[in-house]
Design an enzyme around this catalytic site. Structure first.
Site, short mmCIF file in Angstrom:
data_model
loop_
_atom_site.label_atom_id
_atom_site.label_comp_id
_atom_site.label_asym_id
_atom_site.label_seq_id
_atom_site.Cartn_x
_atom_site.Cartn_y
_atom_site.Cartn_z
NE ARG A 1 -3.32 2.53 2.59
CZ ARG A 1 -3.23 3.37 3.62
NH1 ARG A 1 -2.64 3.02 4.75
NH2 ARG A 1 -3.77 4.57 3.54
CG HIS B 1 -0.95 8.95 3.44
ND1 HIS B 1 -1.11 7.61 3.75
CD2 HIS B 1 -0.46 9.51 4.56
CE1 HIS B 1 -0.73 7.39 5.00
NE2 HIS B 1 -0.32 8.54 5.52
CD GLU C 1 -4.38 7.67 9.66
OE1 GLU C 1 -3.77 8.71 9.90
OE2 GLU C 1 -3.96 6.56 10.02
CG ASN D 1 -4.83 3.39 8.78
OD1 ASN D 1 -4.96 2.40 8.07
ND2 ASN D 1 -4.37 4.54 8.33
CE1 TYR E 1 0.49 2.81 13.45
CE2 TYR E 1 -1.57 3.78 12.70
CZ TYR E 1 -0.29 3.32 12.43
OH TYR E 1 0.19 3.37 11.16
CD GLU F 1 -1.37 4.05 8.04
OE1 GLU F 1 -1.07 4.48 9.17
OE2 GLU F 1 -1.60 4.78 7.06
#
Ligand code: IFM
Length: 455
Positions: free
Chosen positions: A78, A122, A167, A296, A298, A357
């Site tokens: 990606r 992005h 995002e 994504n 985290y 991600e």
């Protein structure tokens, strides 16, 4: 005793990057200025005073980077296209050399049997568009459609996984409210407008992708973080709900046809931010059906009730967690990934999900043996891969996982201080070193087996 789990068949395993974070060559072959080039010039904006002018020099070293992906045994990659490389002024004249670069990359990927997933935006907006209001101006939507048309016409026959935007919360809030990201603005009114225009650009971009890339899959990527109250108090629970509304539901709800969440609309209106920028037909466009949602993930957020800050404005304070933290100060909490995937599947039913991600910043450098011993990253990956398998077992249509990131790279306002890579980059020499965690991942992918409690 260690247990081994089989990887699901047909699952895509990849790594992710973005243009500004790795390419460098910001003044080469006709690339225009981006808002990140501009922000990097502002004293104090980037922690180590660096910029993206050389980054990982991927613009020149992409064949080597592609070789690394093959060596690791990945299925997919990606990456994002830099809008100002393709349309230096944002709209109008196309820079063929910019498109040629991405064409070479895509052809190289296909030749190496790596499936490209291309992100159109992005965060490196052409500065020329920012000068005309950027994401806060409705004109950006038409500009994004034009840009999408240019890229998908050239690459639509070969790229079959398209992400419109990465995002939206970061674009809107980090860029327009907190000001830590480009364009460095601090105004909720602009943030809400930007969020709306990002979502609308996505909705208008999807049919363009479909038209120029027959049979392709199109989706958007959201950063999602499950929100936990710091205590059982009513106030903390309300704060956690408010944060969930800001980071998760403000994007998920309109994308899946529910419109903006009423509680947040009321909250923003009470703060004087009327949503007068929403025009008839916008919500229908935003909820244009997509083929997948990219998540994504985290960490989770632990939230305390608002406390007045210096300006006497209420603020959400994410609670610093006591357990293991990455260099970013983010808690390692793999259960949050499976919970998020299950929640999104249950509530919104996207036809497919990808983890687009997931990764951890740890600063280990090559040791005297020349290797990078990054056990905490390996453990992070093990926990989160296992969380993906839990989600699959629970019936979530999860189709792939992309580690963030292939390479150590330019981590936005942190500069080069945060190392998320599977591959270490020495930014002075551009030497790449595959980290131990990546060797472990590679073994997992080759054997299709995830050992648990590995060392
Ligand atoms: O580096 C970023 C990436 O650009 C977007 N998602 C989060 C990553 C880590 O902060």
């Amino acid at each position: 005793m260690s247990e081994t789990r089989r990887l699901p068949p047909g699952f895509l395993w990849g790594a992710a990057t973005s243009s500004f974070q790795i390419e460098g060559a910001t003044r080469e072959d006709g690339r225009g200025e981006s808002i990140w080039d501009r922000l990097c010039q502002q004293p104090g904006a980037i922690a180590d005073g660096s910029d993206g002018s050389s980054a990982c020099d991927h613009y020149h070293r992409w064949p080597e980077d592609l070789g690394l992906m093959r060596e690791l045994g990945l299925d997919a990659y990606r990456f994002s296209v830099a809008w100002p490389r393709v349309l230096p002024r944002g709209v109008g004249a196309v820079n063929e050399k910019g498109l040629d670069f991405y064409e070479r990359l895509v052809d190289g990927l296909l030749e190496a049997r790596l499936r490209p997933m291309l992100t159109l935006y992005h965060w490196d907006l052409p500065q020329a568009l920012q000068d005309r209001g950027g994401w806060a101006s409705r004109d950006i939507v038409g500009a994004f459609e034009e840009y999408t048309d240019v890229v998908t016409r050239r690459l639509g026959d070969r790229v079959k996984d398209w992400v419109t935007i990465n995002e939206p919360w970061c674009v809107a809030v980090l860029g327009h409210v907190q000001g830590s990201h480009a364009p460095g603005l601090k105004d909720w009114k602009l943030g809400l407008r930007a969020a709306h225009h990002v979502l609308l650009a996505h909705g208008r971009g999807v049919p363009v992708v479909r038209q120029n890339s027959p049979g392709a899959r199109a989706g958007i990527v959201l950063i999602l973080s499950p929100s936990f109250p710091a205590s059982d108090s009513e106030a903390d629970r309300a704060a956690a709900r408010a944060w969930d509304g800001e980071i998760n539901r403000w994007y998920l709800d309109p994308l899946y046809g529910r419109g903006y969440p009423a509680d947040k609309q009321a909250e923003y209106a009470a703060a004087g931010h009327a949503q007068d920028f929403v025009q008839p037909g916008d919500l229908a466009a935003i909820s244009t059906p997509t083929d997948f949602l990219g998540v994504n993930y985290y960490s989770r957020s632990i939230v305390r009730a608002p406390v007045p800050d210096a300006q006497n404005q209420p603020r959400l304070i994410p609670e610093p967690p006591a357990s293991s933290l990455t260099d970013m100060g983010w808690e390692v909490f793999p259960e949050g990934l499976s919970a998020t995937l299950r929640y999104v599947h249950r509530e919104y039913r996207p036809p497919l999900l990808f983890v687009t991600e997931n990764g951890a910043a740890y600063g280990m450098e090559p040791g005297p043996d020349g290797r990078v011993h990054d056990e905490p990253r390996r453990a992070y990956l093990e926990g989160h891969l296992s969380a993906c398998l839990d989600a699959v077992d629970a019936g979530v249509p999860l189709a792939g996982y992309f580690a963030w990131s292939l390479l150590d790279n330019f981590e936005w306002a942190f500069g080069y201080r945060m190392r998320f890579g599977l591959v270490h980059v020495d930014f002075a020499t551009q030497r790449r070193t595959i980290k131990d965690s990546a060797r472990w991942l590679s073994r997992v992918l080759r054997t299709h087996e995830l050992p648990q409690g590995d060392r």
